[in-house]
Design an enzyme around this catalytic site. Sequence first.
Site, short mmCIF file in Angstrom:
data_model
loop_
_atom_site.label_atom_id
_atom_site.label_comp_id
_atom_site.label_asym_id
_atom_site.label_seq_id
_atom_site.Cartn_x
_atom_site.Cartn_y
_atom_site.Cartn_z
N CYS A 258 -70.86 17.56 -51.15
CA CYS A 258 -72.16 18.18 -50.86
C CYS A 258 -72.09 19.15 -49.67
O CYS A 258 -72.53 20.30 -49.76
CB CYS A 258 -73.23 17.11 -50.64
SG CYS A 258 -73.04 16.09 -49.17
N HIS A 306 -76.67 13.46 -47.25
CA HIS A 306 -76.54 14.38 -48.38
C HIS A 306 -77.24 15.69 -48.00
O HIS A 306 -78.19 15.70 -47.22
CB HIS A 306 -77.16 13.79 -49.65
CG HIS A 306 -76.87 14.60 -50.88
ND1 HIS A 306 -75.65 14.57 -51.51
CD2 HIS A 306 -77.63 15.47 -51.59
CE1 HIS A 306 -75.67 15.40 -52.55
NE2 HIS A 306 -76.87 15.95 -52.62
N HIS A 318 -76.78 21.77 -55.42
CA HIS A 318 -75.99 20.84 -54.61
C HIS A 318 -74.86 20.25 -55.44
O HIS A 318 -74.82 20.39 -56.67
CB HIS A 318 -76.89 19.72 -54.06
CG HIS A 318 -77.42 18.78 -55.10
ND1 HIS A 318 -77.49 17.43 -54.94
CD2 HIS A 318 -77.91 19.01 -56.35
CE1 HIS A 318 -78.00 16.86 -56.01
NE2 HIS A 318 -78.28 17.80 -56.88
#
Length: 342
Positions: A258, A306, A318
């Site tokens: 990520c 994240h 993402h």
Amino acid sequence: MGSHRRPALSGLDRSTRVTVLSAAAATAAAALAATPAGAAPQDTPATTKAKVDRLFEQAEKATEAYNKADERADTLRKQVERAKDSVARGQERINTMRGALGSLAGAQYRSGGIDPSLALVLSSDPDAYLDKAAALDRISARQAGELTDLQKAQRSLAQERTEAGHKLSELEKSRTAVARHKRSVEHKLAKARKLLNSLSAQDREGYDRASRSGRDDMPDLGGAAPSSSRAAAAIAAARSAVGKPYVWGANGPSGFDCSGLTQWSYAQAGVGLPRTSQAQRYAGRQVPMSQAQPGDLVAYRDDASHIGMYMGNGQVVHAPYPGAPVRYDPVGMMPVSSVTRI
């Protein structure tokens, strides 16, 4: 004179990267170890979904811990390389000075082996002799002082090199432990996929819709303008990465985690970002979610474990988790902790 570079210390190759076992990694791995392996007979689709979400969340936290370790190892490697170069240059200078001092010592011996008064009598140019002798004394004292300084510097650099060597040794010792924890995480992710596969097709579709839609086509991003030209360039890079696989600790161009995706995307715009999502959330100015513009970084959960890039019209791009490619998802797929404008 040969090259000043010394042979590399053991363990300086790139394989030492991602080797520090952080407390966060250990905690995440321990938590993963306690997670049930598969769906129990009494599990409902809702409880199965909760187990899968927990596994994915723990895996993302562990990935960020590995990325922190990667940064520390890379910083240490660079420090050791600089220390080695400094030590080697200092040693080369000392060797040169020793040679010069050896020549001067020989000259002094040859001059000093004769009584100075007799040498003066025998000299055809007494004034030149005195000048030469005085200069010789001054040069010897100056160079001896320089040698002392260099020896002190060498001892200091040698100490730094020794300390760096100890750190690298610790990195090597932790390597096996980190690999073991990483295998544990990957094993749990495989179980998460097994849990998902245990759902009916209808429940699986419902899970995808409710949590992570998994769109790899271009959604309607609305007409919102990027916050800057560099944000526009980062957006273009992130779009080009859609469909690329999630890869542990990777920051492109063929795979991403990520924070690796956001770091790589902004790198294509000439902007350097930190490696982890926790650090990226503070890499710019934080703005309310209501004021988000395309190119802003959206961090998730309280610990920012994240991160994705806002693309407009309630969508982010993402790298979700292992087994899922880079894709578009609703910005509200997880609890948002911050929005950062780069």
